[in-house]
Structure formats: C-alpha cells, structure tokens
Design a protein around this motif. Sequence first.
Motif, mmCIF file in Angstrom:
data_model
loop_
_atom_site.group_PDB
_atom_site.id
_atom_site.type_symbol
_atom_site.label_atom_id
_atom_site.label_comp_id
_atom_site.label_asym_id
_atom_site.label_seq_id
_atom_site.Cartn_x
_atom_site.Cartn_y
_atom_site.Cartn_z
ATOM 1 N N PRO A 150 10.211 3.004 -7.441
ATOM 2 C CA PRO A 150 9.512 4.281 -7.268
ATOM 3 C C PRO A 150 8.320 4.474 -8.191
ATOM 4 N N SER A 151 8.327 3.831 -9.357
ATOM 5 C CA SER A 151 7.194 3.977 -10.276
ATOM 6 C C SER A 151 5.916 3.353 -9.731
ATOM 7 N N ASP A 152 6.001 2.634 -8.594
ATOM 8 C CA ASP A 152 4.789 2.101 -7.959
ATOM 9 C C ASP A 152 3.880 3.213 -7.459
ATOM 10 N N GLY A 153 4.410 4.416 -7.341
ATOM 11 C CA GLY A 153 3.595 5.544 -6.904
ATOM 12 C C GLY A 153 3.342 5.537 -5.418
ATOM 13 N N GLY A 154 2.099 5.843 -5.023
ATOM 14 C CA GLY A 154 1.762 6.006 -3.614
ATOM 15 C C GLY A 154 1.911 4.744 -2.794
ATOM 16 N N ASN A 155 1.948 3.600 -3.448
ATOM 17 C CA ASN A 155 2.077 2.320 -2.748
ATOM 18 C C ASN A 155 3.533 1.929 -2.505
ATOM 19 N N TYR A 156 4.447 2.714 -3.024
ATOM 20 C CA TYR A 156 5.859 2.327 -3.008
ATOM 21 C C TYR A 156 6.385 2.131 -1.593
ATOM 22 N N ALA A 157 6.193 3.104 -0.715
ATOM 23 C CA ALA A 157 6.756 3.013 0.638
ATOM 24 C C ALA A 157 6.197 1.811 1.391
ATOM 25 N N GLN A 158 4.906 1.545 1.241
ATOM 26 C CA GLN A 158 4.300 0.390 1.922
ATOM 27 C C GLN A 158 4.887 -0.917 1.390
#
Length: 338
Positions: free
Chosen positions: A98-106
């Motif tokens: 989750p700490s990947d931020g906005g790129n996490y879901a992709q």
Amino acid sequence: MTATHLVVGPARHGVVSFALNLATSLRGVDGATNVVRLDHWRDLDDTVRLCHGVHLNFTDRLYGATPADAAHRVVALIRDVEATGSRVTVTLHDVPQPSDGGNYAQRVEAYRAVCAAVHGLVTNSDHERSLLEESRIADPADVVVIPLPLDVADAPPRPSVVGDRSVGVFGFVYPGKGHDEVLAAMAGMPSSVGFVAVGEPSAGHDDLVDSLAKTAERDGRRFSVTGYVADDALAGVLHEVTVPVAHHRHVSASGSINTWIAAGRRPLVSVNRYTVEHAERHPGTVTPYPDTASGLRGALDYAMAHPDSTWIAAGTVSGSPTHVTAQRYARALARWHD
C-alpha cells in the motif's frame, strides 16, 4: 533440464545485479547455466524465442512503460515459451504494498497476472510472501521463499575515528529510501558531522538531491552524493562512513542492507517486518531502532558515540550464504523445469 536465465534491464539496477550473480553462483552448483542478457525490455519483442525453460527476475519497471504494459509483455513471453513445451519461473522483486501510493492498484493487477501465468514463484523473504497474500496476488502455498544471499566476510580493519565524521545512506536516491528522514534526524548533531548519499539519483529524482543539499546547507552541514561507485571501490567508500543507516521503511527485501554487511558494516535499520526477519536469520548483522523520529535520532546519537557498534563483530555468520542460496535455487528450478 537447465533453465535459461533471462536478465533484462540496465547493468546498475539492483535486480539485474542480483540475477547475474545468481546465474554465476548456480554455475558453481549445476555447471553450465544459460544466460540471455537484454539491456531493455524493448529488445524482448524481437529477441525471445527460448526453449529449455526460462527463469526471470521480475519487477514491473524493468519490463514495460507501465505495470500493465510490463505484465502484458511477460505473460506474452510465457505463452511463447509454453508453445515450445517449456516453462517459465519467476523471482519477484519490489512486491506491491500500500505504501506504493497511487500506483499500488495497477502494480497489484500486474503482479497478479504474472503470478497466474508462471509455473513457479520465488520471493526473497517471508515478508514478501505475506505481501502477496495480503494483496491477493498469489496463494502463499504456491510461493517458495529463498532468502537473498549474504556473505559475511572477516571483519576488515576499522579506520580511526579521528577526523571528519559522517552519516551515510547507501543506494539509489529516490523518495521513500530514507535520505530526507535521516538528514532531518541529524539536526541535533554538530554541523561538522557530514551526510553522504552513497549512490546516484534514480532517474527523474535529481530534485530530491537539490532538496537534500538545501536542507544540509541550512544546517551548515557537509553534504555529498558520490554518484555510481564501481564494485571494486564500493567497500572502501562504505568503510569511510562513520554511521551506516538503512531507513527504507517500506522495504520488501533489501540488497542495500546486505551490501553494508558484506563490507563489514552493521547498519542501523528501522524496525519493520522485513528487518525483524533479517535480524532473526542473520543475528548480529544489523542494529534495529524503533520506527519513529525519536528512535532514529537516538540510534544515530548512540552509534556516533559508540562507532564500534557499526562494525560486524568477528565470528558473525550468515543464515544464507551464497552457496546455500544457489543450492536452494538449484533444487527449486530442477523441480519446476524437469
């Protein structure tokens, strides 16, 4: 049957170095090991027609312009190899969290697609395997954990503590690696204590170097970025740092920590699931501190006052030396590619 090791990406990337070193260590166990080396993922489209099985080290940035692009390309590669009657296995790196931020879901979708297509999965830590389960990327029962290789050499001669003192962070400079937090935690230290970033800025992050330089300048503190350091000079540079720190708080498996240790240093590390796992596997190789601003400040102050604590003690041993890691990989690859 010997798997072909497909190694994609620039030579200085940590995953590329790991993949090439793995292939070299496997030659000492299995003899001949095939390696196909590509500098860029664009070369995959016209180059790859492989048989005898393929093992690759996957992180999305090495295989495409976006996570989805990387997954599409790797899944297509897997289908091509399957068409020859062979299999593809993968070691996963930089597992999404989750700490990947906005790129996490992709990134989750990309890794899920790759995991669903391959015939064998490796992670380099139990922590990474847990991340796969928590993000519903892969069933942990399908994942083999093979820890990163770590060789603890005899303790090198320790330099004199007289002279310029410094705090150092090793690795590419990019947001989240911990450079800014470490520099901020040094605010209470004498300005004569310098800060050194051992490594070069990751692509597109020169602005972080500028920001760090301005922060150091306000405190009247020496600041330097070494740039890329060749392997044969790296240990010497790491020996010169007074206090080594690895404050990458969202790490999944860390080659940077192992590089400090291989040079005889005992880095300060923030407590998280991975560093706890590392400390249990390799006792005496790191100095954990609470993952708080005060915890970091206290650890820096103690290490500066007790520099001997930043060096590996004689007799310290690794829980996963290179030859053991190679044997573990050889067994897994033989099972999957037989």
